[in-house]
Design a protein around this motif. Sequence first.
Motif, mmCIF file in Angstrom:
data_model
loop_
_atom_site.group_PDB
_atom_site.id
_atom_site.type_symbol
_atom_site.label_atom_id
_atom_site.label_comp_id
_atom_site.label_asym_id
_atom_site.label_seq_id
_atom_site.Cartn_x
_atom_site.Cartn_y
_atom_site.Cartn_z
ATOM 1 N N MET A 1 0.845 -1.209 0.000
ATOM 2 C CA MET A 1 0.000 0.000 0.000
ATOM 3 C C MET A 1 0.880 1.259 0.000
ATOM 4 N N GLU B 1 -6.268 15.460 -5.177
ATOM 5 C CA GLU B 1 -6.982 14.385 -5.887
ATOM 6 C C GLU B 1 -8.421 14.803 -6.175
ATOM 7 N N GLY C 1 -10.866 5.497 -8.882
ATOM 8 C CA GLY C 1 -9.826 4.594 -8.390
ATOM 9 C C GLY C 1 -8.722 5.296 -7.624
ATOM 10 N N ARG C 2 -8.858 6.596 -7.454
ATOM 11 C CA ARG C 2 -7.807 7.324 -6.727
ATOM 12 C C ARG C 2 -7.984 7.239 -5.216
ATOM 13 N N ASP D 1 -8.462 4.462 -2.765
ATOM 14 C CA ASP D 1 -8.461 3.030 -2.468
ATOM 15 C C ASP D 1 -9.290 2.763 -1.212
ATOM 16 N N PRO D 2 -10.345 1.943 -1.330
ATOM 17 C CA PRO D 2 -11.199 1.665 -0.166
ATOM 18 C C PRO D 2 -10.436 1.016 0.993
ATOM 19 N N GLU D 3 -9.302 0.416 0.679
ATOM 20 C CA GLU D 3 -8.465 -0.160 1.743
ATOM 21 C C GLU D 3 -7.782 0.936 2.554
ATOM 22 N N MET D 4 -7.685 2.115 1.959
ATOM 23 C CA MET D 4 -6.963 3.210 2.596
ATOM 24 C C MET D 4 -7.880 4.210 3.275
ATOM 25 N N GLU E 1 -12.081 5.807 3.645
ATOM 26 C CA GLU E 1 -13.514 5.639 3.455
ATOM 27 C C GLU E 1 -14.151 7.024 3.354
#
Length: 592
Positions: free
Chosen positions: A1, A14, A74-75, A77-80, A82
Amino acid sequence: MKVWFNPSKAIESELSAIAAETEGFGADFTPGVRPADPKFGDYQANGVLGFAKKNGVNPRELGQKLIDAAITSGRFDPEMVELSLAGPGFINFKLSPAFIWQWQLDFSTKADYQSGAKALKGGRKIIIDYPSANTAKQAHIGHLRPMVIGQAIARLLDFCGANLVRDNHIGDWGTNFGTLIMKIKRDGIDLSSLGDDALVTLDQLYKDGSALETEQPELRDISRNELVLLQNGDPENTAIWQQIVEISKVAFDKLFAQMGVEVDITLGESFYRDKVDRIYDELSEIGLAEESDGALVVWHDEVKKFARDNERPYPFNIRKSDGASNYASTDLATILYRLEEFDADEVIYLTDARQQDHFQQLFLTTKKWFQAKGYKLPELSHVFWGTILGADKKPFKTKSGESIKLQELLDEARSRAFDVVTEKNPDLSEAERHEIAESVGVGAMKYADLSSNRTQDYVFSWDRLLSFEGNTAPYLLYAVARINSIFRKVGVDPEAPIEGASQLETDTEQALARKLMGFVTALELTLNDLRPHFLCTYLYELTSAYSSFYNADKVMVDDDAVKARRLILCARTRTVLKTGLELLGIKPLERM
RNA sequence: GCACCCGUAGCUCAAUUGGAUAGAGCGCCUGACUACGAAUCAGGAGGUUAGGGGUUCAAGUCCCUUCGGGUGUGCCA
């Protein structure tokens, strides 16, 4: 990541890029990202609200549209992170625990934090004009703020990438020298034999000289004549003047060392004495300066209070009617020198708030002058602070009408801190207790002055300046000392990499980790209008988060992975606190 | 007179510059040292943001006004 070093800025840019490609927005849309109240998330964007209003659309719908576009792009990332819509149209950003942990792993050293901050002032040539005390006078309470605020701002600018020159623009060419020389000659004083207390004697000689002039007004003519002789290069008076300046410099150096004041160059008003004629010539030549009541002045008609047709005129007086230079003339000459000699991009003046009119006039004059001559205009700013008041709300004096000496304040700070450290830690050697008292006492004093908004006046009190509990330097120093103690006990170097850590789990761990990420944002905010109290507030909140963590989560546990991750949090906190304290001019301690 | 700044909890101060339920410290009250340092931590009480009016989706913050305090106002720096 791949994590963002500065999430607030990254989200802002962004989101701007995404909005530019999204229908319903435009290039004039700014997301307005800022740190949020933790109960809502880590950051919030409130730009949609104003933009929707302006364009007559529903802010919640528009906000949702931006969120959808952001996720599709896509800028984000849902992992990063919310994203969520809230209230009337705020967008909240909540960083994931994985992001926050990765950030701690990726950015760990002072150099990492500094490289993130360096862009803020990136290579700009900045002259900072401080602390600019007067010669032949003992430093008193009034000199506290220039030294404390000045050094903190200078260190901040330096840390954030400025190419900095600290210029001690001392007052060594004033009218007070006439009186002083008169008194010295009258009493036949040999300045070279005064010893360590020379400055105290000079201070007294000036006071006595002034008193004498009040009693015998005819002495004023003698003083005035001594000044004229000095300004015309009379060898005897020049020699006396040089000795006075030298005595003052020795005393300054001693005080600066105690206060942690660093200076790169010392060019006093006397340095500019042969440079003022050019100022008169140029300002007259371009028609900016004119004669008025025998003096040379500049009017600024576009500013009401400086306009020439006022009932009470208020011009910028650049040459006195007797032909002598003044504060304004040397300041103008100084700006020109800073441009021609240093190619300054920015000049920052530090004085108390009462000089705002002077600097407004100085800046207006410089702007018109430089424009007319085609000189490059540096960015000019006046950083000012409020006065330290007595209980009567007047500038602080003791009962006898004297100001408290700065040396007295320093001694009291050390003495109080020494008593406390002796009480808390009687086993430490006396030498170490003195060293601790130095940092704790002087640090507490500096922090007290820096931690509230500099523009406000405040009422002097020993307890205000020398409190050791709550939001104070000792609170921050204590946290650093406890961290150091843990590393000593575990037998690990706090600067060395720590391997084998597991992910954060507890609320207190996560709260601390989130706080650690805020350092650069705090620096940005502090630098924005040069208000050190923002940095103080951040460091206090960080320490508070650390103290909660320290009490809730034990570091020295059997589980190696848990121990490692908590040691990492300790190491990061230690680095940020040490860096922050040094920026404020406070020396971190191994133990206290 | 004119210009600028300030007024937030008993006290000392914050509030990311117009953002969501105004937050801290000290003091007061209740708890936590046979747990890495209690100069610490967990919790509680305490507010009509000087008063009034206005602008705004949103005001401690911007505008007007009253009251109270400070600073500056031609040869000091």
